[in-house]
Design an enzyme around this catalytic site. Sequence first.
Site, PDB file in Angstrom:
ATOM      1  CD  GLU A 202      -2.602   1.521   2.491  1.00 45.50           C
ATOM      2  OE1 GLU A 202      -3.315   2.544   2.558  1.00 45.50           O
ATOM      3  OE2 GLU A 202      -2.548   0.655   3.390  1.00 45.50           O
TER       4      GLU A 202
ATOM      5  CG  ASP B 192       8.244   8.339  14.973  1.00 41.48           C
ATOM      6  OD1 ASP B 192       9.302   8.983  14.827  1.00 41.48           O
ATOM      7  OD2 ASP B 192       7.123   8.879  14.979  1.00 41.48           O
TER       8      ASP B 192
ATOM      9  CG  ASP C   5       8.731  13.716  17.155  1.00 40.28           C
ATOM     10  OD1 ASP C   5       8.857  14.748  17.838  1.00 40.28           O
ATOM     11  OD2 ASP C   5       8.336  13.726  15.973  1.00 40.28           O
TER      12      ASP C   5
ATOM     13  CB  CYS D 235      19.387  23.614  23.538  1.00 39.34           C
ATOM     14  SG  CYS D 235      18.996  21.965  22.896  1.00 39.34           S
TER      15      CYS D 235
ATOM     16  N   GLY E 119      13.099  14.676   8.526  1.00 38.27           N
ATOM     17  CA  GLY E 119      13.021  15.953   7.828  1.00 38.27           C
ATOM     18  C   GLY E 119      12.877  17.145   8.751  1.00 38.27           C
TER      19      GLY E 119
ATOM     20  CG  ASP F 290       4.716   7.519  18.436  1.00 30.28           C
ATOM     21  OD1 ASP F 290       3.844   6.825  18.998  1.00 30.28           O
ATOM     22  OD2 ASP F 290       4.430   8.433  17.631  1.00 30.28           O
TER      23      ASP F 290
END
Length: 408
Positions: free
Chosen positions: A40, A105, A107, A117, A157, A304
């Site tokens: 898919e 994942d 993140d 920071c 990204g 995650d």
Amino acid sequence: MDTSSPEALSIFYSRLYPFKSIFTWLNHQHAPTKLFSNREFAFTLPGDVYLRYNSFTTADELKKQVIKYNPTRFEIGPTYTHKPRDRRTLQPGKFKPLQRELVFDIDMTDYDPIRTCCSDAGICKRCWAFISAAVRVLDKSIRDQFGYQHLIWIYSGRRGIHLWISDPEAMELTDDERRAIVGWLTVVQPGKESGKKVNVRFGSKALPPSLGGIIKDLANIFSDLILADQDCFASEEGYEALLQLIPDASIVHTLRTKWSADPDRSSSDKWDDFRALVKKASDRATLSAAMEDIVLQYTYPRLDAEVSKKRNHLLKAPFCVHPKTGRVCVPVDPAKVEEFDPDTVPTVGQLLDELNRLNKPEHAEEGAGDEDWLLTSLRPYVEMLDNHVARIMEDVRKTKLETADMSW
């Protein structure tokens, strides 16, 4: 040209996107198989239009459809019993997911409670160290504990990273087996609330071998990243979060009194204060275990889990362009992850400029420029994927030979 425009994205897909590499990565062979044809693909179009259950037989078919739709991003799902585009012709219950890479994942948002920071969508070279530490730990843990070899890490990204595992055994995992693996690897419980998030032992007993073997490495990361670089316990909010994790009220009181009287005290000094009291404590075993749990809470990968639990979960394809940053979702070498800098990742604008400087016309005829990425800074990243694919295909070849030898 506006590098965030549909026109720029269209040129990127037609001239630079490595469709052939993506095909062989998902297909594990040069000749088309059901690993690709029953796979898919989902497209996100401008205006948040979402098109699921697309499927293709070849890399060229996928490329033509992507160029036609010009999606802001597209995602990859599982291989099904039948071609996803034919699902409406099947009887109920016949269309099921069969195979899918085991994916993870990580993140940066999950590190917001401890990084100092940046926050929210922000990311810099300093807080990327949280991601690089997670990559090193998780890559080693998965290889050592599960024996998987075909791992590829893909920068998201913006502020995260994805892991795709293509070993045949990983591809075949059921949803229950995926949940079990994620549960095993989840050490820091999710959630932004403060307090203890690590519960991996009984009382003061030793850590499980899977964690005991890496705690020294994590302690070094804790010293360099949490204490020195991020200085996580410098502020009152920071050291109060630490004090919540110490299971001795008298030590907590002593440290709070000392630290509130000396607001300029560094995180390293505060950790040394804690260690000194632990050495003198009557219940040293419990407090030493608490120190290890604190190291785990601040340095162990934060996953995650929902991304990994089900075969039919869709995940953004490598080499897509992040719509907010314009950066390409490129592979990351885990052996050099500490050197990786998100700010140096090629953007669509940069890549189009590189083509222009080579006097390549932007509006090439259809079918031209299939490997123009060779002429740009995208090349080492595509070659990284191709090298990864070569190792997968070599294992497929060996498996076929072994199966043939056993045919007697």
